[in-house]
Write an enzyme that holds these catalytic residues in place. Structure first.
Site, PDB file in Angstrom:
ATOM      1  N   CYS A 159       0.808  -1.231   0.000  1.00 36.05           N
ATOM      2  CA  CYS A 159       0.000   0.000   0.000  1.00 36.05           C
ATOM      3  C   CYS A 159       0.837   1.275   0.000  1.00 36.05           C
ATOM      4  O   CYS A 159       0.321   2.358  -0.258  1.00 36.05           O
ATOM      5  CB  CYS A 159      -0.924   0.013   1.219  1.00 36.05           C
ATOM      6  SG  CYS A 159      -2.286  -1.140   1.041  1.00 36.05           S
TER       7      CYS A 159
HETATM    8  N1  COA Z   1     -20.295  -9.165   7.566  1.00 33.71           N
HETATM    9  C1  COA Z   1     -20.833  -9.200   8.795  1.00 33.71           C
HETATM   10  N2  COA Z   1     -20.134  -9.365   9.918  1.00 33.71           N
HETATM   11  C2  COA Z   1     -18.809  -9.534   9.785  1.00 33.71           C
HETATM   12  C3  COA Z   1     -18.165  -9.530   8.535  1.00 33.71           C
HETATM   13  C4  COA Z   1     -18.961  -9.335   7.402  1.00 33.71           C
HETATM   14  N3  COA Z   1     -18.439  -9.295   6.163  1.00 33.71           N
HETATM   15  N4  COA Z   1     -16.840  -9.714   8.722  1.00 33.71           N
HETATM   16  C5  COA Z   1     -16.654  -9.829  10.041  1.00 33.71           C
HETATM   17  N5  COA Z   1     -17.846  -9.737  10.690  1.00 33.71           N
HETATM   18  C6  COA Z   1     -18.086  -9.850  12.142  1.00 33.71           C
HETATM   19  C7  COA Z   1     -17.054 -10.698  12.828  1.00 33.71           C
HETATM   20  O1  COA Z   1     -17.421 -12.043  12.764  1.00 33.71           O
HETATM   21  C8  COA Z   1     -17.076 -10.143  14.236  1.00 33.71           C
HETATM   22  O2  COA Z   1     -18.175 -10.701  14.923  1.00 33.71           O
HETATM   23  P1  COA Z   1     -18.045 -11.063  16.484  1.00 33.71           P
HETATM   24  O3  COA Z   1     -17.768  -9.743  17.162  1.00 33.71           O
HETATM   25  O4  COA Z   1     -19.374 -11.658  16.766  1.00 33.71           O
HETATM   26  O5  COA Z   1     -16.896 -12.027  16.565  1.00 33.71           O
HETATM   27  C9  COA Z   1     -17.387  -8.666  14.041  1.00 33.71           C
HETATM   28  O6  COA Z   1     -17.976  -8.543  12.732  1.00 33.71           O
HETATM   29  C10 COA Z   1     -16.136  -7.802  14.101  1.00 33.71           C
HETATM   30  O7  COA Z   1     -15.150  -8.326  13.202  1.00 33.71           O
HETATM   31  P2  COA Z   1     -13.728  -7.705  13.030  1.00 33.71           P
HETATM   32  O8  COA Z   1     -12.984  -8.432  11.961  1.00 33.71           O
HETATM   33  O9  COA Z   1     -13.071  -7.587  14.361  1.00 33.71           O
HETATM   34  O10 COA Z   1     -14.140  -6.264  12.451  1.00 33.71           O
HETATM   35  P3  COA Z   1     -13.421  -4.878  12.531  1.00 33.71           P
HETATM   36  O11 COA Z   1     -14.309  -3.933  13.205  1.00 33.71           O
HETATM   37  O12 COA Z   1     -12.006  -4.992  12.993  1.00 33.71           O
HETATM   38  O13 COA Z   1     -13.382  -4.449  10.983  1.00 33.71           O
HETATM   39  C11 COA Z   1     -11.793  -4.296   9.182  1.00 33.71           C
HETATM   40  C12 COA Z   1     -12.693  -5.198  10.042  1.00 33.71           C
HETATM   41  C13 COA Z   1     -10.975  -5.161   8.269  1.00 33.71           C
HETATM   42  C14 COA Z   1     -12.692  -3.371   8.356  1.00 33.71           C
HETATM   43  C15 COA Z   1     -10.891  -3.441  10.094  1.00 33.71           C
HETATM   44  O14 COA Z   1     -10.265  -4.236  11.054  1.00 33.71           O
HETATM   45  C16 COA Z   1      -9.831  -2.693   9.331  1.00 33.71           C
HETATM   46  O15 COA Z   1     -10.096  -1.919   8.420  1.00 33.71           O
HETATM   47  N6  COA Z   1      -8.556  -2.848   9.741  1.00 33.71           N
HETATM   48  C17 COA Z   1      -7.444  -2.194   9.109  1.00 33.71           C
HETATM   49  C18 COA Z   1      -7.284  -2.816   7.785  1.00 33.71           C
HETATM   50  C19 COA Z   1      -6.209  -2.202   6.941  1.00 33.71           C
HETATM   51  O16 COA Z   1      -5.960  -1.043   6.921  1.00 33.71           O
HETATM   52  N7  COA Z   1      -5.576  -3.042   6.187  1.00 33.71           N
HETATM   53  C20 COA Z   1      -4.616  -2.626   5.302  1.00 33.71           C
HETATM   54  C21 COA Z   1      -4.902  -3.304   4.055  1.00 33.71           C
HETATM   55  S1  COA Z   1      -3.773  -2.796   2.884  1.00 33.71           S
END
Ligand code: COA
Length: 376
Positions: A159
């Site tokens: 990225c």
């Molecule tokens: N639809 C519905 N629910 C979902 C889901 C989806 N597609 N994906 C995950 N969930 C659920 C999970 O199962 C979890 O449920 P639980 O609390 O019952 O266990 C809950 O949502 C939270 O999941 P989590 O993965 O912890 O979500 P989050 O709030 O951390 O968001 C991201 C996920 C990826 C959006 C976030 O962590 C993020 O953006 N992180 C930084 C990513 C980044 O910058 N990456 C660089 C890439 S280059």
């Protein structure tokens, strides 16, 4: 007296694929895949041999990421539950490859906005997360398609590829080794995304950007002085992709999820936000810039919450859309292109003397800052 060179950003270019997938369309396709999988494996699921898949949701995606839609190069095969990956007809070696083609489109726009003749461009850096092939370099194919006499090479810092590319180009200019360098970031991220993975299927989109970095002596009247660039890398497995020719897919692992993008999103969020905010503040201090006085932040576009926190730490208050514009809603995460799209679409209104920051962060971990000031 020896000439001193001053690198500036002369212009930028953007290519946006025509097709776009809304969260509604994406979730409908994903949930059909999940229902089919659970039905096909009903017996194994009932006896506990296979874990049932959980559905995705539009509300979760938008709340967790700020993403509402993403542009893609091939919508139909991605949404087709029997395929769920981008596909197009294979091109012969005599045709331009698809990654080079979109890079050329973005580069042509940057050149035309600067009024730059290709005869005056010395180098092309193809700085992106996923190259289409190992060699010949994508940059050399882009260079040839544009008709540039000089040199080109590929660089991949995930990225952060574009900001690392801008510093590399600026260093060529500073050293007098080149006066005009194109940094092209074609990001067909739909190819590395696992569209069957609930945790990440919504994250990425396709796009191409270009940045023309030049010596101030040849830049158009309106340009951006590069006040300083800073790069940082810290090894982490929290964003990883094991695809590569030393990790070949076997019949057993051909669909292996680790040959695509995988992340520990929560950890990335927690570790990268403080690292990047501190890096920006330290670099602003080195450059004697008051971070609270930055007119605009063009941040990496991965997650709206991350950007909110970083902007707040840097500016000292909650940033509004004018101070920290987002393109996540329509583009999704476009890897290294994100901060450049934000800059490209949101800089014309700034006045001469205004100072801003282009900043990237992502896998590696990697992070890059480019402080710029409007001229003209
Ligand atoms: N639809 C519905 N629910 C979902 C889901 C989806 N597609 N994906 C995950 N969930 C659920 C999970 O199962 C979890 O449920 P639980 O609390 O019952 O266990 C809950 O949502 C939270 O999941 P989590 O993965 O912890 O979500 P989050 O709030 O951390 O968001 C991201 C996920 C990826 C959006 C976030 O962590 C993020 O953006 N992180 C930084 C990513 C980044 O910058 N990456 C660089 C890439 S280059």
């Amino acid at each position: 007296m020896q000439h001193t060179y001053s690198p500036v950003i002369s212009s930028t270019g953007l290519f946006t694929p025509e097709e776009s997938i809304s969260n509604e369309e994406l979730v409908e396709s994903f949930n059909t895949y999940v229902a089919n999988f659970n039905q096909d494996h009903a017996e194994a699921i009932a006896v506990g041999e296979v874990e049932a898949l959980a559905p995705s949701s539009v509300e979760f995606i938008e709340k967790a990421s700020g993403i509402k839609a993403r542009h893609v190069m091939a919508k139909a095969p991605i949404l087709d539950t029997a395929i769920m990956e981008p596909r197009w007809e294979e091109r012969s070696n005599d045709e331009i490859s698809v990654l080079a083609e979109i890079g050329v489109k973005a580069a042509e726009q940057a050149l035309s906005r600067a009024g730059r003749d290709v005869k005056d461009v010395d180098a092309v850096l193809c700085a992106a997360s996923n190259m289409q092939r190992p060699y010949p370099a994508m940059a050399i194919e882009i260079q040839q398609a544009l008709g540039i006499d000089g040199f080109g090479f590929d660089m991949n810092v995930a990225c952060s590829s574009a900001t690392f590319g801008i510093q590399t180009a600026a260093d060529y200019v500073r050293a007098g080794n080149a006066k005009s360098v194109l940094v092209v970031s074609p990001e067909i991220t739909s190819g590395h995304l696992n569209w069957r993975d609930r945790d990440s299927h919504f994250i990425f989109g396709d796009v191409a950007t270009a940045v023309l970095v030049e010596d101030a002596s040849m830049a158009p009247a309106k340009h951006w002085n590069i006040l300083g660039t800073k790069l940082k890398t810290v090894f982490s497995n929290n964003i990883r992709n094991n695809f590569g020719y030393l990790n070949k897919a076997t019949p057993e692992t051909v669909d292996a999820a680790d040959k695509l993008f995988i992340q520990e999103g929560r950890k990335v969020f927690k570790e990268v936000v403080p690292m990047v905010a501190q890096m920006i503040i330290d670099e602003a201090e080195r450059l004697e810039i008051d971070p609270a006085g930055l007119r605009r932040l063009w941040l990496h576009q991965a997650n709206a919450g991350m950007n909110r926190l970083i902007a707040q730490k840097v500016l000292g208050h909650e940033a509004n859309a004018d101070e920290s514009p987002t393109v996540l809603d329509t583009y999704g995460n476009t890897s290294s292109a994100g901060s450049i799209i934000a800059f490209h679409l949101n800089h014309d209104d700034l006045a001469a003397g205004d100072t801003g920051l282009i900043c990237s962060f992502g896998a590696g971990y990697s992070a890059g800052t480019v402080f710029v000031r409007a001229v003209g």
